[in-house]
Design a protein around this motif. Sequence first.
Motif, PDB file in Angstrom:
ATOM      1  N   LEU A 287      21.174 -37.255 -23.770  1.00 15.61           N
ATOM      2  CA  LEU A 287      22.502 -36.991 -23.071  1.00 15.61           C
ATOM      3  C   LEU A 287      22.903 -38.782 -22.755  1.00 15.61           C
ATOM      4  CD1 LEU A 287      22.100 -35.916 -19.048  1.00 15.61           C
ATOM      5  CD2 LEU A 287      24.469 -35.211 -20.553  1.00 15.61           C
ATOM      6  N   ALA A 288      24.055 -39.431 -23.667  1.00 13.71           N
ATOM      7  CA  ALA A 288      24.846 -40.313 -23.950  1.00 13.71           C
ATOM      8  C   ALA A 288      24.877 -41.368 -22.918  1.00 13.71           C
ATOM      9  CB  ALA A 288      25.842 -40.929 -24.431  1.00 13.71           C
ATOM     10  N   GLU A 289      24.388 -42.451 -21.846  1.00 13.08           N
ATOM     11  CA  GLU A 289      24.429 -43.289 -21.645  1.00 13.08           C
ATOM     12  C   GLU A 289      26.280 -42.891 -20.427  1.00 13.08           C
ATOM     13  OE1 GLU A 289      24.121 -47.627 -21.074  1.00 13.08           O
ATOM     14  OE2 GLU A 289      22.132 -46.763 -21.085  1.00 13.08           O
TER      15      GLU A 289
ATOM     16  N   GLN B 143      17.532 -39.666 -16.580  1.00 14.02           N
ATOM     17  CA  GLN B 143      16.971 -40.903 -17.062  1.00 14.02           C
ATOM     18  C   GLN B 143      17.264 -39.876 -18.782  1.00 14.02           C
ATOM     19  OE1 GLN B 143      12.720 -41.585 -15.922  1.00 14.02           O
ATOM     20  NE2 GLN B 143      13.445 -43.586 -16.575  1.00 14.02           N
ATOM     21  N   SER B 144      17.879 -40.172 -19.693  1.00 15.90           N
ATOM     22  CA  SER B 144      18.004 -39.811 -21.101  1.00 15.90           C
ATOM     23  C   SER B 144      18.394 -40.489 -22.169  1.00 15.90           C
ATOM     24  CB  SER B 144      19.104 -38.627 -20.453  1.00 15.90           C
ATOM     25  OG  SER B 144      18.943 -37.673 -22.317  1.00 15.90           O
TER      26      SER B 144
ATOM     27  N   GLU C  12      16.788 -37.289 -27.985  1.00 15.32           N
ATOM     28  CA  GLU C  12      15.543 -37.282 -27.560  1.00 15.32           C
ATOM     29  C   GLU C  12      14.719 -36.006 -26.232  1.00 15.32           C
ATOM     30  OE1 GLU C  12      13.265 -41.329 -26.883  1.00 15.32           O
ATOM     31  OE2 GLU C  12      13.831 -41.661 -28.753  1.00 15.32           O
ATOM     32  N   GLY C  13      15.483 -36.539 -25.507  1.00 12.71           N
ATOM     33  CA  GLY C  13      15.452 -35.901 -24.238  1.00 12.71           C
ATOM     34  C   GLY C  13      15.733 -36.037 -23.214  1.00 12.71           C
ATOM     35  N   SER C  14      15.815 -35.918 -21.497  1.00 17.99           N
ATOM     36  CA  SER C  14      16.616 -35.525 -19.842  1.00 17.99           C
ATOM     37  C   SER C  14      14.599 -35.818 -19.428  1.00 17.99           C
ATOM     38  CB  SER C  14      17.358 -35.108 -19.717  1.00 17.99           C
ATOM     39  OG  SER C  14      18.364 -35.217 -20.789  1.00 17.99           O
ATOM     40  N   ILE C  15      15.239 -35.998 -18.307  1.00 17.79           N
ATOM     41  CA  ILE C  15      14.509 -36.644 -17.010  1.00 17.79           C
ATOM     42  C   ILE C  15      15.469 -36.579 -15.305  1.00 17.79           C
ATOM     43  CG2 ILE C  15      12.072 -36.630 -15.738  1.00 17.79           C
ATOM     44  CD1 ILE C  15      11.123 -38.730 -18.037  1.00 17.79           C
ATOM     45  N   PHE C  16      15.205 -35.712 -15.153  1.00 20.09           N
ATOM     46  CA  PHE C  16      15.634 -35.818 -13.832  1.00 20.09           C
ATOM     47  C   PHE C  16      15.350 -35.608 -12.556  1.00 20.09           C
ATOM     48  CE2 PHE C  16      20.276 -34.770 -15.020  1.00 20.09           C
ATOM     49  CZ  PHE C  16      19.858 -34.474 -15.779  1.00 20.09           C
ATOM     50  N   HIS C  17      15.150 -37.088 -11.702  1.00 22.90           N
ATOM     51  CA  HIS C  17      14.449 -36.489 -10.661  1.00 22.90           C
ATOM     52  C   HIS C  17      14.982 -36.915  -9.510  1.00 22.90           C
ATOM     53  CE1 HIS C  17      11.542 -38.940 -13.375  1.00 22.90           C
ATOM     54  NE2 HIS C  17      12.331 -39.390 -13.255  1.00 22.90           N
ATOM     55  N   ILE C  18      14.121 -36.052  -8.644  1.00 26.03           N
ATOM     56  CA  ILE C  18      14.348 -35.898  -7.178  1.00 26.03           C
ATOM     57  C   ILE C  18      14.200 -35.836  -6.223  1.00 26.03           C
ATOM     58  CG2 ILE C  18      15.905 -33.474  -5.589  1.00 26.03           C
ATOM     59  CD1 ILE C  18      15.073 -30.895  -7.368  1.00 26.03           C
ATOM     60  N   HIS C  19      14.676 -36.978  -5.403  1.00 20.76           N
ATOM     61  CA  HIS C  19      13.958 -38.379  -4.502  1.00 20.76           C
ATOM     62  C   HIS C  19      14.128 -37.160  -3.111  1.00 20.76           C
ATOM     63  CE1 HIS C  19      13.358 -41.791  -7.396  1.00 20.76           C
ATOM     64  NE2 HIS C  19      14.405 -40.469  -8.075  1.00 20.76           N
TER      65      HIS C  19
END
Length: 254
Positions: free
Chosen positions: A189-191, A236-237, A241-248
């Motif tokens: 994803l673009a910023e 974060q993406s 290259e790809g993406s990471i989704f974090h669930i806190h």
Amino acid sequence: WKKIDIENRSKDELYEMEVTFNEMIDSLKENYEKQEIFVSNASHELKTPIQIIKSYAQLLSRRGEGNPELLQESTEAIDSEADRMQNLVEQMLALAKNQQEQVVETVDMKELLQQVADTFQKAYAPREIILFTDEKTKYMWQGNPDQIKQVIYILLTNALKYSEKEVNIRLQQKSDEMIVSVQDFGEGLAEQDQQHIFERFYRVDRARNRETGGTGLGLAIAKVIVETYQGEITVQSKLGEGSIFHIHLPNMDQ
Ligand code: ADP
């Protein structure tokens, strides 16, 4: 309602009451405006598939007879647009429902994620969905297992939809929170899009996403659910290259 005895109030008290009152009105106005935007977005999103279904139905009635190609194309389009509407309605109901009751159970998060990963692995084989956890750590979480499953489903479905390689799930227990991460190696994803993807009905590329059957509601639902646990969902993406989704998820007994 209690009647307020205005005459016996000091100026400061009256001023404080006025400020509180204005804040209440502002917050009501803001909620109302949000509702209005939601209803107008929702009706717009529903109108599109209805319009497509109607056009194909009319086309069929005019030129369908003895035209197997048109019949095939139309029934497929009607079926897929009806699926889209069904998805939309289900997701809108999920958003509304989440504002209701809370179920709290002790959930073994490792076990829950393993089950979800296995289910997706079967459905998407030969693509790999790998869960990374620490062997010795206990990952106990307090909350509604169905809700957290729904969040993981949304993230996994996206990761699989917007990438073609394997998908990793990572579980971490920190001193004050549990973190579940879903990582893909897809289009990224673009910023400027990263800031908006959690908004209702936001889609990066509407034309492309129409083909992938997106509604733009998934991440908004995920965010609402995570926030009911005072948690946070972040991304974060990098494009290409790809993406990471974090669930806190904060530990409740802190
Ligand atoms: P949708 O139903 O369109 O997938 P979401 O709310 O789940 O709706 O996602 C919003 C948008 O964010 C998607 O349309 C897509 O453009 C983008 N997106 C979500 N997840 C990913 C991902 N893992 N990789 C790339 N883009 C993504």
